[in-house]
Design a protein around this motif. Structure first.
Motif, PDB file in Angstrom:
ATOM      1  N   THR A 179      42.669  43.621  42.648  1.00  0.00           N
ATOM      2  CA  THR A 179      42.194  42.599  43.584  1.00  0.00           C
ATOM      3  C   THR A 179      40.847  42.045  43.146  1.00  0.00           C
ATOM      4  O   THR A 179      40.599  40.833  43.241  1.00  0.00           O
ATOM      5  CB  THR A 179      42.079  43.193  44.998  1.00  0.00           C
ATOM      6  OG1 THR A 179      43.355  43.720  45.388  1.00  0.00           O
ATOM      7  CG2 THR A 179      41.643  42.141  46.000  1.00  0.00           C
TER       8      THR A 179
ATOM      9  N   THR B 295      39.851  33.894  40.002  1.00  0.00           N
ATOM     10  CA  THR B 295      40.137  32.675  40.768  1.00  0.00           C
ATOM     11  C   THR B 295      38.869  31.903  41.097  1.00  0.00           C
ATOM     12  O   THR B 295      38.928  30.689  41.327  1.00  0.00           O
ATOM     13  CB  THR B 295      40.868  33.026  42.070  1.00  0.00           C
ATOM     14  OG1 THR B 295      40.125  34.020  42.799  1.00  0.00           O
ATOM     15  CG2 THR B 295      42.270  33.519  41.789  1.00  0.00           C
TER      16      THR B 295
ATOM     17  N   TYR C 148      41.354  39.694  40.301  1.00  0.00           N
ATOM     18  CA  TYR C 148      41.946  38.458  40.828  1.00  0.00           C
ATOM     19  C   TYR C 148      40.881  37.575  41.460  1.00  0.00           C
ATOM     20  O   TYR C 148      40.808  36.366  41.189  1.00  0.00           O
ATOM     21  CB  TYR C 148      43.032  38.813  41.848  1.00  0.00           C
ATOM     22  CG  TYR C 148      43.527  37.618  42.637  1.00  0.00           C
ATOM     23  CD1 TYR C 148      44.444  36.735  42.094  1.00  0.00           C
ATOM     24  CD2 TYR C 148      43.048  37.382  43.932  1.00  0.00           C
ATOM     25  CE1 TYR C 148      44.896  35.632  42.807  1.00  0.00           C
ATOM     26  CE2 TYR C 148      43.499  36.285  44.660  1.00  0.00           C
ATOM     27  CZ  TYR C 148      44.421  35.408  44.098  1.00  0.00           C
ATOM     28  OH  TYR C 148      44.854  34.323  44.812  1.00  0.00           O
ATOM     29  N   THR C 149      40.041  38.162  42.293  1.00  0.00           N
ATOM     30  CA  THR C 149      38.999  37.391  42.978  1.00  0.00           C
ATOM     31  C   THR C 149      38.034  36.775  41.986  1.00  0.00           C
ATOM     32  O   THR C 149      37.667  35.590  42.092  1.00  0.00           O
ATOM     33  CB  THR C 149      38.239  38.299  43.963  1.00  0.00           C
ATOM     34  OG1 THR C 149      39.173  38.876  44.897  1.00  0.00           O
ATOM     35  CG2 THR C 149      37.178  37.507  44.713  1.00  0.00           C
TER      36      THR C 149
ATOM     37  N   LEU D  49      47.591  33.871  38.430  1.00  0.00           N
ATOM     38  CA  LEU D  49      46.819  35.060  38.800  1.00  0.00           C
ATOM     39  C   LEU D  49      47.435  35.752  40.011  1.00  0.00           C
ATOM     40  O   LEU D  49      47.460  36.994  40.095  1.00  0.00           O
ATOM     41  CB  LEU D  49      45.369  34.663  39.084  1.00  0.00           C
ATOM     42  CG  LEU D  49      44.558  34.227  37.856  1.00  0.00           C
ATOM     43  CD1 LEU D  49      43.237  33.586  38.291  1.00  0.00           C
ATOM     44  CD2 LEU D  49      44.285  35.407  36.924  1.00  0.00           C
ATOM     45  N   SER D  50      47.946  34.969  40.961  1.00  0.00           N
ATOM     46  CA  SER D  50      48.566  35.536  42.160  1.00  0.00           C
ATOM     47  C   SER D  50      49.813  36.340  41.788  1.00  0.00           C
ATOM     48  O   SER D  50      50.045  37.442  42.317  1.00  0.00           O
ATOM     49  CB  SER D  50      48.926  34.416  43.142  1.00  0.00           C
ATOM     50  OG  SER D  50      49.589  34.935  44.278  1.00  0.00           O
TER      51      SER D  50
ATOM     52  N   LEU E 214      48.828  39.551  40.237  1.00  0.00           N
ATOM     53  CA  LEU E 214      48.389  40.492  41.280  1.00  0.00           C
ATOM     54  C   LEU E 214      49.594  41.107  41.977  1.00  0.00           C
ATOM     55  O   LEU E 214      49.635  42.330  42.209  1.00  0.00           O
ATOM     56  CB  LEU E 214      47.493  39.765  42.280  1.00  0.00           C
ATOM     57  CG  LEU E 214      46.990  40.597  43.458  1.00  0.00           C
ATOM     58  CD1 LEU E 214      46.078  41.738  42.970  1.00  0.00           C
ATOM     59  CD2 LEU E 214      46.228  39.708  44.455  1.00  0.00           C
TER      60      LEU E 214
ATOM     61  N   ASN F 278      45.583  29.662  39.349  1.00  0.00           N
ATOM     62  CA  ASN F 278      45.512  30.614  40.451  1.00  0.00           C
ATOM     63  C   ASN F 278      46.891  31.117  40.867  1.00  0.00           C
ATOM     64  O   ASN F 278      47.033  32.245  41.346  1.00  0.00           O
ATOM     65  CB  ASN F 278      44.780  29.988  41.635  1.00  0.00           C
ATOM     66  CG  ASN F 278      43.305  29.777  41.329  1.00  0.00           C
ATOM     67  OD1 ASN F 278      42.786  30.329  40.357  1.00  0.00           O
ATOM     68  ND2 ASN F 278      42.625  28.971  42.142  1.00  0.00           N
TER      69      ASN F 278
END
Length: 861
Positions: free
Chosen positions: A237, A244, A240-241, A226-227, A230, A223
C-alpha cells in the motif's frame, strides 16, 4: 429418458459441428500460420547503429527504435506490471485464456460492440509479429491458432521476452528498453515504480496514453496499472501511494548518443543502404564501426567550429537575430512568453538562443530558455565591433550599449573555460579530414559547421581551388626531372605576353615580395608563386600534370596550363589529403576508407576492412618472392613431374602460411621513396624556416605558426587562392595527415581582411585572410590533440640519399662550417660536384637541371 437421449444427440451433433468448424477454420488459416523455422528465428526490427572505431555510439537509423533486452535483465516490478495489466494468468494458460474470451463474448452480446479483445500476451505477440491490429473475427481466429502454435514451440519466458521487445510503446519506441530511453533517458534498472507502471500502461493505446502528449490521461492509466499491481499483491500500500502521487516526469530523449558526429554517420548510412538496401540496413540491427577515433573526431569538430568563430569574430558583429521589443517605444515582453519563445528556437551547433533583458556599462543580462539569468561580461563582449563589409569593421566598442540594447534576441556560447560569450552563426564554411597515411584510414572528418544547418559534406563533395597546396606536387615533378632542393631559381616578377588573349600574364608572389636567387627548398617553404611557374616551365605543363595524376587526382580537375602552378586545380579536402599522404608514407597511394567493420546484431562479422598498406621495401620484396613461388606452383601443377612438385610444395606452403599471418597487401608506389622524403623535408622547412637569425639570414616558412606545437616531426603547406576565396592548410607526420579548408559556400565570395581590434591582445590575427591565418589555426588546434602523447614520428631518410654541405647562396658545395652553409639531402648521383668560389664569377654558362658542374643561370640575379 427419451428427452435425455435427444439432448445427448444434440450435444454430440453440436460438438461434432464445432470440431468440424474448428478443423475448417484451422485449414482456412493454416497458410497464415508461421512455420517452426520462422518462429524459432524471429528477427526483431532493430535500427542500424553507427559507432566510432573505439565503440562510441554516434548515431542510429531506422523507422523503429529498439533496444533488445533479456528477460533476466528486466526488473521484477516491471514484469509484474505487465502481467497485472495485460495477462495475469500468462504462466498458467496455453496461449488463450478461456475466462477472458467468455468475458469478451458477454460484453459483445450485451453491448453489440467489440470493446474487449481478451488477448493474452501470446496472442498479442502473434498479432504484433504476424497480423494487423484490425478488429475482425477472422483475425482473432488466426490470432488464437498462431498463439497456440507459439506456445508449443517456445517457452513462457521466451514468449514474454519477445513480447517485451516487440510491443509498440509510442514515440517510435518498440520494446521496453527503447521506451525507458525515449521517455526517461534511463536504462531499465534505473526506472522508478511509477515510471515502470507508466510504460506498462502504454500497450493499450500508445498514442492516446503517451505521457509526453497526454500527461493527464497517461497518469490515469498509470494509476490503473498500479491499482492492479496492488490488487494482485505485487506492491504494498505504501508503494502504491508513493507511486500514484509521483509527478509525470517523461520527456523526449533521443538515442544514447555518446559522440554526435553527423557527417561521418551519414556517410556510413548512405554506404550501408547502397550495400544492403533500405529495409535490411534500417531494420536488421546492423552495427557499423567507422574508422574514426572518438577523441580525434571530437577534437576535429571543436577545432573546426572554434576556428570559424575566430574568423567570424574578427570580421565584426552582424547584429542580433531580431529585437523582440524596442527599448524606447515598447514594453518588455512578459518573461514567461519569452521563455516559451526561446524553447521553440533550435540550438545551432553549440550556440544557444537568449534574450537581452538589461544592458549595463560593460555587461549584459541574458534570459535563457531555462528561465535563468546569465551575465555576459566585457570579456565576452569586447570583440563585437560592428561588421560593415567582409573587409571593413567599425571602431572597437567601449560599452555594452555600443553593441546591443534590451530586447535583442541573440546567440551565446561558452568558451573552453566555461565563460559565456556573445556569438553569431558563422557565415563562412569549413571542412577538415584527417587520415592515417600508412593505410588511408579516416581518423576524423567534419563536413561543415552544422549538419542541421547544411547536410552538404564539404570534406568529400566540395571541389575547391587548392591554391599553393598544389605546390608540393609540382616540386615533386621537378625533382623527378633533374631539379634538387639546392637548385637555384630566380624569385623575380614574370611578365608573359599572351598573344591569343592580347594581355600580359603577370603572376605575383603573395605577398608581392621577391628575393632574387633562391633555393628550391626555401621557395617551397615560403610558397613563392613565380618559382612554381618557372618550375612548371622547366619541366613542362603536360609532364607536370601527368605527374600529378599519379597522386589519385582526376584529369578533369588538373588544368593543363601554367595557372596550375598557382593552384587553379579544384580538389576536395579528402582528395588532397589522400594525395599529400604519399609524402608522409614513402611514396604510396593509399585508398581512404571510413568503415572498419560491419557486424550483425549477433556480432557476426559481415565486412572487415582490408586496406592496402604503405609497405616497407622489405615487405614488398617478401610479397614479390611469394608471388614468384605462387607462379611456380601454378606451373608445376600443370606438369606431370609429381616428385618435383612434392619437393617444392612444402616451401611454398610455408611461405603461404607466413603470408596469411604477416604479409599485408601493399598500396601502389607512385613516386620514389627518395622523392617523397625530400618533399616532406622541404615542407618541414615551411614550418621551421631556416638560416641564422643571429647573423641576419634567418627566414620563416609560411606555416611558422605551427612551431608552437613544439614538434620537429611535422611538415606542412599553406594554400591561398586569388582574393582569398579559398584557404587551406595541409600537414602531417608519419602517422597523421590532416587537411583543413575554410571559405564560403559561394565560390566567388572572398574571405576579406580585418583591421586591428584595439580591445584585443597583441597576438590577434589581422590583415588579409590566408591559409596561414584562416585555416592553419584550426589545423594547429586539432593536431595538438591528435599528436598529444604521441612519440616523435618524423619521415626517416631512406636509402638512396646522401647528405652534403652546400653554400646557401649558390647551392654549390661548401667547405664552410658556419651560417653560410647547411647540410642538404640529394638523391645519390645528383649532388653538386663543384665547390663555391670565394668570389662570384662574372660570366656564366647556362645550367640545365642535370648539369652539376656549373652554378645556375639565376645565380647572378
Amino acid at each position: 429418458m427419451k428427452i435425455f437421449k435427444k439432448f445427448l444427440q444434440i450435444l454430440f451433433i453440436c460438438g461434432l459441428l464445432g470440431c468440424i468448424t474448428l478443423v475448417a477454420l484451422y485449414l482456412y488459416v493454416k497458410p497464415d500460420i508461421p512455420s517452426v523455422a520462422v518462429l524459432k528465428d524471429v528477427k526483431l526490427q532493430t535500427p542500424m547503429q553507427v559507432f566510432t572505431r573505439d565503440g562510441k555510439l554516434i548515431n542510429q537509423f531506422g523507422e523503429k527504435r529498439r533496444i533488445p533486452v533479456k528477460i533476466n535483465d528486466v526488473p521484477d516490478p516491471l514484469l509484474k506490471a505487465f502481467l497485472a495489466t495485460e495477462d495475469n494468468r500468462f504462466y498458467e494458460h496455453y496461449g488463450i485464456d478461456p475466462i477472458g474470451i467468455v468475458r469478451s463474448a458477454l460484453v459483445l452480446i450485451s453491448t453489440g460492440e467489440k470493446r474487449q479483445g481478451a488477448s493474452t500476451i501470446t496472442m498479442q505477440l502473434a498479432r504484433n509479429f504476424f497480423l494487423t491490429r484490425e478488429k475482425a473475427y477472422i483475425r482473432k481466429v488466426k490470432e488464437i491458432f498462431i498463439a497456440i502454435h507459439i506456445e508449443q514451440l517456445l517457452s513462457k519466458d521466451e514468449i514474454f521476452e519477445l513480447y517485451l521487445n516487440k510491443i509498440e510503446l509510442g514515440n517510435r519506441a518498440f520494446g521496453i528498453g527503447a521506451a525507458a530511453q525515449v521517455y526517461y533517458g534511463k536504462s531499465l534498472d534505473e526506472l522508478t515504480l511509477a515510471q515502470m507502471a507508466m510504460i506498462a500502461g502504454l500497450p493499450k493505446a500508445p498514442s492516446a496514453l503517451n505521457p509526453i502528449r497526454n500527461p493527464e490521461r497517461a497518469k490515469a492509466r498509470r494509476n490503473v496499472v498500479l491499482s492492479r499491481m496492488l490488487d494482485e499483491g505485487y506492491i504494498s500500500t505504501s508503494e502504491y501511494t508513493q507511486a500514484t502521487n509521483a509527478p509525470i516526469t517523461a520527456t523526449f530523449h533521443g538515442a544514447e548518443i555518446e559522440l554526435y558526429a553527423p557527417y561521418i554517420s551519414e556517410m556510413a548510412r548512405a554506404e550501408l543502404v547502397a550495400m544492403y538496401g533500405t529495409e535490411q540496413a534500417y531494420n536488421s540491427g546492423i552495427k557499423v564501426y567507422t574508422s574514426v577515433e572518438s577523441t580525434m573526431q571530437a577534437a576535429a569538430q571543436t577545432a573546426l567550429r572554434d576556428n570559424l568563430y575566430a574568423y567570424d569574430m574578427r570580421h565584426g558583429y552582424r547584429g542580433p537575430v531580431a529585437y523582440l521589443w524596442q527599448n524606447d517605444s515598447e514594453e518588455a515582453v512578459a518573461e514567461q512568453e519569452l521563455v516559451q519563445f526561446l524553447k521553440g528556437v533550435s540550438t545551432q551547433a553549440d550556440l544557444h538562443a537568449g534574450v537581452v533583458m538589461s544592458v549595463e556599462e560593460q555587461a549584459i543580462t541574458v534570459l535563457t530558455k531555462d528561465s535563468e539569468r546569465l551575465t555576459i561580461d566585457w570579456e565576452g563582449l569586447k570583440w563585437a565591433r560592428t561588421y560593415i563589409t567582409q573587409s571593413r569593421q567599425s571602431f572597437a566598442p567601449k560599452t555594452a550599449a555600443d553593441i546591443l540594447n534590451p530586447g535583442a534576441q541573440i546567440w551565446y556560447r561558452f568558451d573552453a573555460d566555461g565563460l559565456p560569450l556573445l556569438a553569431q552563426i558563422p557565415d563562412a564554411s569549413s571542412a577538415l579530414v584527417s587520415i592515417d597515411p600508412k593505410d588511408g584510414r579516416i581518423k576524423a572528418i567534419v563536413g561543415g559547421y552544422s549538419f542541421e544547418q547544411s547536410q552538404y559534406n564539404r570534406a568529400v563533395q566540395a571541389k575547391r581551388q587548392v591554391g599553393s597546396n598544389i605546390k608540393p606536387f609540382i616540386y615533386s615533378a621537378a625533382l623527378e626531372h633533374g631539379y634538387s632542393l639546392a637548385t637555384i631559381l630566380n624569385d623575380a616578377p614574370i611578365n608573359h605576353w599572351d598573344k591569343s588573349q592580347g594581355v600580359a600574364w603577370r603572376p605575383k608572389n603573395s605577398p608581392p615580395k621577391y628575393v632574387g636567387p633562391i633555393r628550391v627548398r626555401r621557395a617551397l617553404a615560403q610558397s613563392k608563386n613565380v618559382v612554381s611557374v618557372r618550375l612548371i616551365r622547366g619541366v613542362g605543363v603536360d609532364t607536370t600534370a601527368d605527374h600529378l595524376l599519379k597522386f589519385g587526382f582526376k584529369d578533369e580537375d588538373i588544368p593543363r596550363n601554367e595557372t596550375l602552378a598557382l593552384g587553379s586545380a579544384s580538389l576536395t579536402p579528402l582528395e588532397l589529403a589522400r594525395g599529400m599522404s604519399a609524402f608522409a608514407n614513402g611514396g604510396h597511394l593509399v585508398e581512404p576508407y571510413f568503415i572498419s567493420s560491419i557486424v550483425t546484431s549477433e556480432d557476426e562479422v559481415l565486412y572487415q576492412a582490408q586496406p592496402l598498406l604503405a609497405c616497407s621495401n622489405e615487405q614488398r620484396r617478401k610479397n614479390e618472392v611469394l608471388a614468384e613461388f605462387a607462379e611456380l606452383e601454378k606451373m608445376l601443377a600443370d606438369e606431370s613431374n609429381t616428385d618435383t612438385q612434392l619437393a617444392i610444395d612444402p616451401q611454398i606452403d610455408g611461405l603461404e602460411s607466413q603470408q596469411e599471418q604477416t604479409m599485408p597487401s601493399c598500396a601502389p608506389r607512385v613516386i620514389s621513396e627518395q622523392n617523397a622524403f625530400l618533399i616532406a623535408d622541404a615542407m618541414n622547412s615551411a614550418i621551421w624556416g631556416g638560416g641564422s637569425w643571429q647573423h641576419g639570414t634567418g627566414w620563416n616558412g609560411t606555416g611558422w605558426r605551427a612551431t608552437n606545437l613544439k614538434r620537429r616531426d611535422i611538415s606542412g603547406k599553406t594554400g591561398t587562392t586569388n582574393n582569398s576565396v579559398d584557404t587551406w592548410f595541409s600537414g602531417f607526420n608519419a602517422n597523421v595527415m590532416t587537411t583543413i579548408w575554410v571559405g564560403f559556400d559561394n565560390p566567388g565570395n572572398p574571405l576579406g581582411r580585418t583591421s586591428y581590434n584595439n580591445n584585443l591582445d597583441r597576438g590577434q590575427i589581422f590583415g588579409a585572410e590566408s591559409g596561414a591565418k584562416t585555416s592553419q589555426p584550426g589545423w594547429i588546434d586539432f593536431m595538438r590533440v591528435a599528436l598529444e602523447d604521441q612519440p616523435y614520428a618524423a619521415v626517416e631518410p631512406p636509402e638512396g640519399l646522401e647528405s652534403v654541405r652546400i653554400d646557401l647562396k649558390t647551392g654549390l658545395l661548401s667547405h664552410n662550417n658556419d651560417h653560410t652553409s647547411r647540410f642538404e639531402y640529394f638523391i645519390k648521383g645528383t649532388a653538386p660536384t663543384r665547390y663555391v668560389e670565394k668570389k662570384p664569377p662574372v660570366l656564366f654558362e647556362t645550367q640545365t637541371p642535370g648539369d652539376k658542374s656549373q652554378p645556375t643561370e639565376d645565380e647572378l640575379f
